[in-house]
Design a protein around this motif. Sequence first.
Motif, PDB file in Angstrom:
ATOM      1  N   MET A 173       0.855  -1.166   0.000  1.00 18.35           N
ATOM      2  CA  MET A 173       0.000   0.000   0.000  1.00 18.35           C
ATOM      3  C   MET A 173       0.900   1.227   0.000  1.00 18.35           C
ATOM      4  N   GLY A 174       0.657   2.111  -0.948  1.00 17.42           N
ATOM      5  CA  GLY A 174       1.447   3.328  -1.070  1.00 17.42           C
ATOM      6  C   GLY A 174       0.719   4.510  -0.470  1.00 17.42           C
ATOM      7  N   PRO A 175       1.414   5.631  -0.377  1.00 20.27           N
ATOM      8  CA  PRO A 175       0.769   6.840   0.145  1.00 20.27           C
ATOM      9  C   PRO A 175      -0.322   7.342  -0.800  1.00 20.27           C
ATOM     10  N   THR A 176      -1.257   8.042  -0.236  1.00 24.04           N
ATOM     11  CA  THR A 176      -2.350   8.607  -1.019  1.00 24.04           C
ATOM     12  C   THR A 176      -1.800   9.647  -1.982  1.00 24.04           C
ATOM     13  N   ARG A 177      -2.209   9.541  -3.230  1.00 27.78           N
ATOM     14  CA  ARG A 177      -1.732  10.491  -4.241  1.00 27.78           C
ATOM     15  C   ARG A 177      -2.678  11.684  -4.301  1.00 27.78           C
ATOM     16  N   ALA A 178      -2.097  12.835  -4.454  1.00 26.21           N
ATOM     17  CA  ALA A 178      -2.879  14.068  -4.534  1.00 26.21           C
ATOM     18  C   ALA A 178      -3.770  14.065  -5.768  1.00 26.21           C
ATOM     19  N   SER A 179      -3.303  13.454  -6.844  1.00 23.87           N
ATOM     20  CA  SER A 179      -4.105  13.425  -8.068  1.00 23.87           C
ATOM     21  C   SER A 179      -5.417  12.672  -7.863  1.00 23.87           C
ATOM     22  N   THR A 180      -5.377  11.610  -7.077  1.00 24.12           N
ATOM     23  CA  THR A 180      -6.601  10.858  -6.784  1.00 24.12           C
ATOM     24  C   THR A 180      -7.606  11.735  -6.051  1.00 24.12           C
ATOM     25  N   LEU A 181      -7.120  12.489  -5.081  1.00 24.49           N
ATOM     26  CA  LEU A 181      -8.007  13.354  -4.303  1.00 24.49           C
ATOM     27  C   LEU A 181      -8.564  14.488  -5.151  1.00 24.49           C
ATOM     28  N   VAL A 182      -7.739  15.049  -6.021  1.00 26.79           N
ATOM     29  CA  VAL A 182      -8.190  16.156  -6.876  1.00 26.79           C
ATOM     30  C   VAL A 182      -9.244  15.670  -7.861  1.00 26.79           C
ATOM     31  N   VAL A 183      -9.023  14.522  -8.472  1.00 26.67           N
ATOM     32  CA  VAL A 183     -10.000  13.990  -9.434  1.00 26.67           C
ATOM     33  C   VAL A 183     -11.320  13.672  -8.734  1.00 26.67           C
ATOM     34  N   ALA A 184     -11.251  13.064  -7.557  1.00 26.83           N
ATOM     35  CA  ALA A 184     -12.480  12.752  -6.813  1.00 26.83           C
ATOM     36  C   ALA A 184     -13.225  14.031  -6.440  1.00 26.83           C
ATOM     37  N   GLY A 185     -12.485  15.053  -6.018  1.00 27.33           N
ATOM     38  CA  GLY A 185     -13.116  16.324  -5.646  1.00 27.33           C
ATOM     39  C   GLY A 185     -13.744  17.031  -6.838  1.00 27.33           C
ATOM     40  N   LEU A 186     -13.048  17.027  -7.966  1.00 28.41           N
ATOM     41  CA  LEU A 186     -13.604  17.673  -9.163  1.00 28.41           C
ATOM     42  C   LEU A 186     -14.846  16.954  -9.674  1.00 28.41           C
ATOM     43  N   ALA A 187     -14.823  15.629  -9.635  1.00 33.94           N
ATOM     44  CA  ALA A 187     -15.994  14.866 -10.068  1.00 33.94           C
ATOM     45  C   ALA A 187     -17.184  15.138  -9.146  1.00 33.94           C
ATOM     46  N   ALA A 188     -16.940  15.183  -7.843  1.00 32.01           N
ATOM     47  CA  ALA A 188     -18.019  15.474  -6.897  1.00 32.01           C
ATOM     48  C   ALA A 188     -18.545  16.896  -7.077  1.00 32.01           C
ATOM     49  N   ALA A 189     -17.660  17.841  -7.375  1.00 27.88           N
ATOM     50  CA  ALA A 189     -18.098  19.216  -7.598  1.00 27.88           C
ATOM     51  C   ALA A 189     -18.990  19.312  -8.830  1.00 27.88           C
ATOM     52  N   ALA A 190     -18.618  18.610  -9.877  1.00 25.06           N
ATOM     53  CA  ALA A 190     -19.434  18.630 -11.096  1.00 25.06           C
ATOM     54  C   ALA A 190     -20.800  18.008 -10.853  1.00 25.06           C
ATOM     55  N   VAL A 191     -20.824  16.885 -10.142  1.00 24.74           N
ATOM     56  CA  VAL A 191     -22.105  16.228  -9.839  1.00 24.74           C
ATOM     57  C   VAL A 191     -22.964  17.127  -8.956  1.00 24.74           C
ATOM     58  N   ALA A 192     -22.357  17.758  -7.957  1.00 25.46           N
ATOM     59  CA  ALA A 192     -23.123  18.635  -7.064  1.00 25.46           C
ATOM     60  C   ALA A 192     -23.720  19.808  -7.829  1.00 25.46           C
ATOM     61  N   TRP A 193     -22.911  20.439  -8.678  1.00 27.99           N
ATOM     62  CA  TRP A 193     -23.398  21.579  -9.457  1.00 27.99           C
ATOM     63  C   TRP A 193     -24.562  21.146 -10.345  1.00 27.99           C
ATOM     64  N   LEU A 194     -24.413  20.014 -10.988  1.00 21.78           N
ATOM     65  CA  LEU A 194     -25.460  19.515 -11.882  1.00 21.78           C
ATOM     66  C   LEU A 194     -26.733  19.193 -11.113  1.00 21.78           C
ATOM     67  N   LEU A 195     -26.614  18.472 -10.024  1.00 22.27           N
ATOM     68  CA  LEU A 195     -27.802  18.089  -9.255  1.00 22.27           C
ATOM     69  C   LEU A 195     -28.507  19.290  -8.654  1.00 22.27           C
ATOM     70  N   ILE A 196     -27.741  20.209  -8.102  1.00 23.34           N
ATOM     71  CA  ILE A 196     -28.367  21.343  -7.425  1.00 23.34           C
ATOM     72  C   ILE A 196     -29.023  22.295  -8.418  1.00 23.34           C
ATOM     73  N   SER A 197     -28.423  22.459  -9.582  1.00 19.32           N
ATOM     74  CA  SER A 197     -28.975  23.422 -10.532  1.00 19.32           C
ATOM     75  C   SER A 197     -30.124  22.853 -11.349  1.00 19.32           C
ATOM     76  N   VAL A 198     -30.115  21.563 -11.606  1.00 15.54           N
ATOM     77  CA  VAL A 198     -31.139  20.985 -12.474  1.00 15.54           C
ATOM     78  C   VAL A 198     -32.319  20.425 -11.693  1.00 15.54           C
ATOM     79  N   PHE A 199     -32.033  19.669 -10.629  1.00 13.96           N
ATOM     80  CA  PHE A 199     -33.109  18.912 -10.003  1.00 13.96           C
ATOM     81  C   PHE A 199     -33.517  19.380  -8.620  1.00 13.96           C
ATOM     82  N   TYR A 200     -32.572  19.675  -7.793  1.00 11.90           N
ATOM     83  CA  TYR A 200     -32.823  19.618  -6.368  1.00 11.90           C
ATOM     84  C   TYR A 200     -33.256  20.912  -5.714  1.00 11.90           C
ATOM     85  N   TYR A 201     -32.711  22.035  -6.065  1.00 12.65           N
ATOM     86  CA  TYR A 201     -32.834  23.215  -5.219  1.00 12.65           C
ATOM     87  C   TYR A 201     -34.252  23.749  -5.095  1.00 12.65           C
TER      88      TYR A 201
END
Length: 162
Positions: A1-29
């Motif tokens: 097991m290696g150390p956590t890579r920053a790229s993994t965290l950045v990609v996960a955060g960007l994907a979650a940000a895109a999903v949040a923006w899409l959900l909040i603006s289209v369906f949820y708010y």
Amino acid sequence: MGPTRASTLVVAGLAAAAVAWLLISVFYYDFAPDLPWLPVITLAGLAVLEGYAAVNTRSRIERRPGREPVNPLLVARFVVLAKASALAGAIFAGFYAGLTGWLFVERTNAAQGDRPAALGGLIASLALVAAALWLERSCRVPEQEDDEDREPGDRETPRGRL
């Protein structure tokens, strides 16, 4: 097991940000209640606990005076906790970043009322990522002196140098 890579965290955060923006603006708010503060408090509490575990674990691994040695299985569990928390914190940070960005673009009273909770969630999520990475780093074994660095007459024994 290696150390956590920053790229993994950045990609996960960007994907979650895109999903949040899409959900909040289209369906949820249009149907959403006010943002709750409980997730913010939970994320901040986890960050504090992992920060404390990082300080305590590092001092036990280094065998500072007054500290008992650490159980290696406990360190392995802390590493797994830290890796999972860093990824979860990055996902939450991305979600709260997308939500916060959308709330600052929206000009309604409801959006203005939800901004503090969204911003608090973003800060608590980033604190969790930082604490998890600190805990992961604290669980590393300190570097040992290599055989090449020793003088020719020095020998290591199980109890120390001769």
